[in-house]
Design a protein around this motif. Structure first.
Motif, PDB file in Angstrom:
ATOM      1  N   PRO A   1      -7.169  13.553   8.333  1.00 44.08           N
ATOM      2  CA  PRO A   1      -7.078  14.703   7.417  1.00 44.08           C
ATOM      3  C   PRO A   1      -6.066  14.433   6.303  1.00 44.08           C
ATOM      4  O   PRO A   1      -4.934  14.014   6.563  1.00 44.08           O
ATOM      5  N   GLY A   2      -6.497  14.669   5.081  1.00 49.01           N
ATOM      6  CA  GLY A   2      -5.650  14.356   3.939  1.00 49.01           C
ATOM      7  C   GLY A   2      -4.352  15.128   3.912  1.00 49.01           C
ATOM      8  O   GLY A   2      -3.354  14.657   3.350  1.00 49.01           O
ATOM      9  N   TYR A   3      -4.330  16.307   4.536  1.00 48.09           N
ATOM     10  CA  TYR A   3      -3.096  17.087   4.508  1.00 48.09           C
ATOM     11  C   TYR A   3      -1.973  16.417   5.290  1.00 48.09           C
ATOM     12  O   TYR A   3      -0.797  16.772   5.136  1.00 48.09           O
ATOM     13  N   LEU A   4      -2.313  15.432   6.122  1.00 45.10           N
ATOM     14  CA  LEU A   4      -1.276  14.702   6.840  1.00 45.10           C
ATOM     15  C   LEU A   4      -0.582  13.650   5.971  1.00 45.10           C
ATOM     16  O   LEU A   4       0.466  13.136   6.346  1.00 45.10           O
ATOM     17  N   VAL A   5      -1.178  13.304   4.839  1.00 44.50           N
ATOM     18  CA  VAL A   5      -0.599  12.291   3.950  1.00 44.50           C
ATOM     19  C   VAL A   5       0.311  12.997   2.949  1.00 44.50           C
ATOM     20  O   VAL A   5      -0.142  13.574   1.972  1.00 44.50           O
ATOM     21  N   GLY A   6       1.607  12.942   3.219  1.00 40.78           N
ATOM     22  CA  GLY A   6       2.560  13.645   2.370  1.00 40.78           C
ATOM     23  C   GLY A   6       3.172  12.797   1.284  1.00 40.78           C
ATOM     24  O   GLY A   6       3.741  13.321   0.328  1.00 40.78           O
ATOM     25  N   ALA A   7       3.102  11.472   1.419  1.00 37.66           N
ATOM     26  CA  ALA A   7       3.697  10.571   0.432  1.00 37.66           C
ATOM     27  C   ALA A   7       2.851   9.306   0.329  1.00 37.66           C
ATOM     28  O   ALA A   7       2.367   8.786   1.335  1.00 37.66           O
ATOM     29  N   ILE A   8       2.679   8.824  -0.896  1.00 33.59           N
ATOM     30  CA  ILE A   8       1.933   7.598  -1.168  1.00 33.59           C
ATOM     31  C   ILE A   8       2.850   6.644  -1.920  1.00 33.59           C
ATOM     32  O   ILE A   8       3.464   7.018  -2.928  1.00 33.59           O
ATOM     33  N   GLN A   9       2.971   5.412  -1.419  1.00 34.29           N
ATOM     34  CA  GLN A   9       3.746   4.382  -2.091  1.00 34.29           C
ATOM     35  C   GLN A   9       2.779   3.298  -2.563  1.00 34.29           C
ATOM     36  O   GLN A   9       2.160   2.614  -1.752  1.00 34.29           O
ATOM     37  N   LEU A  10       2.659   3.176  -3.876  1.00 33.21           N
ATOM     38  CA  LEU A  10       1.644   2.300  -4.473  1.00 33.21           C
ATOM     39  C   LEU A  10       2.259   0.962  -4.883  1.00 33.21           C
ATOM     40  O   LEU A  10       3.379   0.900  -5.394  1.00 33.21           O
ATOM     41  N   ASN A  11       1.480  -0.087  -4.680  1.00 37.05           N
ATOM     42  CA  ASN A  11       1.839  -1.448  -5.062  1.00 37.05           C
ATOM     43  C   ASN A  11       0.583  -2.287  -4.901  1.00 37.05           C
ATOM     44  O   ASN A  11      -0.466  -1.768  -4.496  1.00 37.05           O
ATOM     45  N   ASP A  12       0.680  -3.552  -5.203  1.00 36.79           N
ATOM     46  CA  ASP A  12      -0.464  -4.448  -5.043  1.00 36.79           C
ATOM     47  C   ASP A  12       0.005  -5.686  -4.288  1.00 36.79           C
ATOM     48  O   ASP A  12       1.209  -5.877  -4.070  1.00 36.79           O
ATOM     49  N   ALA A  13      -0.951  -6.509  -3.865  1.00 39.63           N
ATOM     50  CA  ALA A  13      -0.623  -7.657  -3.025  1.00 39.63           C
ATOM     51  C   ALA A  13      -1.217  -8.932  -3.605  1.00 39.63           C
ATOM     52  O   ALA A  13      -2.285  -8.910  -4.230  1.00 39.63           O
ATOM     53  N   PRO A  14      -0.550 -10.087  -3.391  1.00 40.68           N
ATOM     54  CA  PRO A  14      -1.047 -11.350  -3.929  1.00 40.68           C
ATOM     55  C   PRO A  14      -2.295 -11.823  -3.202  1.00 40.68           C
ATOM     56  O   PRO A  14      -2.603 -11.386  -2.088  1.00 40.68           O
ATOM     57  N   ALA A  15      -3.006 -12.734  -3.842  1.00 39.28           N
ATOM     58  CA  ALA A  15      -4.249 -13.246  -3.258  1.00 39.28           C
ATOM     59  C   ALA A  15      -3.990 -14.001  -1.960  1.00 39.28           C
ATOM     60  O   ALA A  15      -4.774 -13.904  -1.010  1.00 39.28           O
ATOM     61  N   ASP A  16      -2.912 -14.757  -1.903  1.00 44.95           N
ATOM     62  CA  ASP A  16      -2.578 -15.518  -0.699  1.00 44.95           C
ATOM     63  C   ASP A  16      -1.498 -14.790   0.078  1.00 44.95           C
ATOM     64  O   ASP A  16      -0.468 -14.389  -0.486  1.00 44.95           O
ATOM     65  N   ALA A  17      -1.731 -14.623   1.370  1.00 48.33           N
ATOM     66  CA  ALA A  17      -0.741 -13.964   2.213  1.00 48.33           C
ATOM     67  C   ALA A  17       0.567 -14.747   2.186  1.00 48.33           C
ATOM     68  O   ALA A  17       0.563 -15.975   2.319  1.00 48.33           O
ATOM     69  N   PRO A  18       1.707 -14.078   2.014  1.00 48.90           N
ATOM     70  CA  PRO A  18       2.993 -14.781   1.948  1.00 48.90           C
ATOM     71  C   PRO A  18       3.307 -15.498   3.262  1.00 48.90           C
ATOM     72  O   PRO A  18       2.971 -15.011   4.345  1.00 48.90           O
ATOM     73  N   ASP A  19       3.962 -16.635   3.153  1.00 49.87           N
ATOM     74  CA  ASP A  19       4.413 -17.339   4.352  1.00 49.87           C
ATOM     75  C   ASP A  19       5.455 -16.509   5.102  1.00 49.87           C
ATOM     76  O   ASP A  19       5.490 -16.506   6.327  1.00 49.87           O
ATOM     77  N   ASP A  20       6.310 -15.845   4.353  1.00 49.40           N
ATOM     78  CA  ASP A  20       7.337 -14.983   4.932  1.00 49.40           C
ATOM     79  C   ASP A  20       7.071 -13.562   4.465  1.00 49.40           C
ATOM     80  O   ASP A  20       7.516 -13.152   3.388  1.00 49.40           O
ATOM     81  N   LEU A  21       6.312 -12.810   5.262  1.00 46.89           N
ATOM     82  CA  LEU A  21       5.909 -11.472   4.842  1.00 46.89           C
ATOM     83  C   LEU A  21       7.104 -10.541   4.693  1.00 46.89           C
ATOM     84  O   LEU A  21       7.141  -9.720   3.773  1.00 46.89           O
ATOM     85  N   GLY A  22       8.092 -10.667   5.589  1.00 43.38           N
ATOM     86  CA  GLY A  22       9.261  -9.805   5.494  1.00 43.38           C
ATOM     87  C   GLY A  22      10.003  -9.977   4.184  1.00 43.38           C
ATOM     88  O   GLY A  22      10.394  -9.002   3.544  1.00 43.38           O
ATOM     89  N   TRP A  23      10.155 -11.243   3.759  1.00 43.44           N
ATOM     90  CA  TRP A  23      10.830 -11.513   2.487  1.00 43.44           C
ATOM     91  C   TRP A  23       9.995 -11.005   1.313  1.00 43.44           C
ATOM     92  O   TRP A  23      10.519 -10.368   0.399  1.00 43.44           O
ATOM     93  N   ALA A  24       8.702 -11.265   1.341  1.00 44.90           N
ATOM     94  CA  ALA A  24       7.830 -10.815   0.252  1.00 44.90           C
ATOM     95  C   ALA A  24       7.802  -9.300   0.159  1.00 44.90           C
ATOM     96  O   ALA A  24       7.689  -8.737  -0.943  1.00 44.90           O
ATOM     97  N   THR A  25       7.893  -8.619   1.293  1.00 40.29           N
ATOM     98  CA  THR A  25       7.903  -7.163   1.295  1.00 40.29           C
ATOM     99  C   THR A  25       9.059  -6.617   0.468  1.00 40.29           C
ATOM    100  O   THR A  25       8.912  -5.597  -0.208  1.00 40.29           O
ATOM    101  N   ARG A  26      10.177  -7.315   0.488  1.00 38.49           N
ATOM    102  CA  ARG A  26      11.358  -6.858  -0.238  1.00 38.49           C
ATOM    103  C   ARG A  26      11.465  -7.402  -1.657  1.00 38.49           C
ATOM    104  O   ARG A  26      12.143  -6.789  -2.484  1.00 38.49           O
ATOM    105  N   TYR A  27      10.787  -8.512  -1.966  1.00 42.22           N
ATOM    106  CA  TYR A  27      11.045  -9.174  -3.244  1.00 42.22           C
ATOM    107  C   TYR A  27       9.814  -9.604  -4.036  1.00 42.22           C
ATOM    108  O   TYR A  27       9.960 -10.017  -5.189  1.00 42.22           O
TER     109      TYR A  27
END
Length: 276
Positions: A187-213
């Protein structure tokens, strides 16, 4: 559940973390230049302060959320501080003082956690939020005790609290578990916040680092952002769109104002496509 929000579904919100939490004067200037209607603030940097709130309001901006409070799930809570996040009371004090509509939360635990434990923890957080008149949102990701959209929706619904919902960070949905199709049955009413961004074509080797930078500007990655937004909107979510795009190289090259303008323009193109 009805969200009492000053910002609408096509208003843009700028996360202070996207600009590496600059002085409030710089953050406000960048948000106005980029055509944003509101801000998400990191309470460890922007605490409860009347002058800070007045500076934001004088610029015609709303405070959408404080991001984030750490919520311990299950036994063996070592107590704060947790990571770099502000203490729980500090977050709610800032939310109340700055007129934030919501508080984002991140669940952590020592090992695994049950849905029941997560539900209990979120219900307690929602009660604290209600005491100061704010909504609370649970942000899920593969590294959290409740990692996927459907289970997260079940948890917040099970709290029985009208001010408890989800933060949907597109980065975390993209890297799973689960995917945007899951929101057909949430149910859409459960979605109170949306954080928008995009992702690179190749999955990062270090996802935790890429998540921050190394997140991508909307439209510069491989996500079908417009389709994802249409699914969430069709389900009934009226949450505004917060830009959480951690890209340290782009920020350094363009500066806060230039980067905010790029993000605003890019996101408005995505929203136009989603509405078309």
């Amino acid at each position: 559940m009805l969200w009492d929000m000053a910002l609408g579904p096509y208003d843009l919100v700028l996360s202070s973390g996207t600009l590496d939490n600059p002085p409030i004067e710089v953050l406000v200037e960048a948000a106005v230049a980029g055509g944003f209607a509101g801000l998400t603030l990191w309470p460890a940097v922007y605490p409860a302060d009347q002058a800070l709130g007045e500076r934001i309001r004088d610029a015609g901006l709303a405070v959408a959320d404080m991001d984030a409070v750490i919520v311990w799930v299950g036994p063996d809570d070592p107590g704060g501080p947790y990571y770099e996040e502000a203490p729980r009371e500090t977050v709610f004090e800032a939310a109340a003082a700055l007129g934030a509509a919501g508080v984002n939360s991140l669940l952590v635990c020592a090992g695994s956690a049950t849905r029941e434990q997560a539900t209990e923890a979120m219900a307690d957080l929602a009660d604290q939020g209600a005491s100061v008149g704010v909504d609370v949102f649970m942000e899920f990701s593969r590294s959290r005790p409740i990692p996927d959209p459907r289970t997260s929706a079940e948890v917040v619904a099970a709290t029985g609290r009208a001010n408890c919902g989800l933060t949907v960070d597109f980065w975390h949905v993209h890297y799973g578990p689960g995917d945007f199709a899951d929101f057909d049955s949430i149910p859409g009413y459960l979605v109170g916040a949306i954080q928008l961004n995009d992702a690179p074509a190749d999955a990062p080797d270090d996802l935790g680092w890429a998540t921050r930078y190394r997140r991508c500007v909307p439209g510069e990655g491989v996500m079908d952002l417009a389709s994802a937004l249409r699914i969430i909107r069709a389900a009934g979510s009226g949450a505004p769109v917060t830009l959480e795009v951690f890209d340290s190289d782009r920020l350094e090259a363009m500066g806060p104002v230039g980067f905010a303008r790029l993000l605003g323009d890019a996101t408005r193109r995505v929203l136009d496509e989603a509405r078309g």
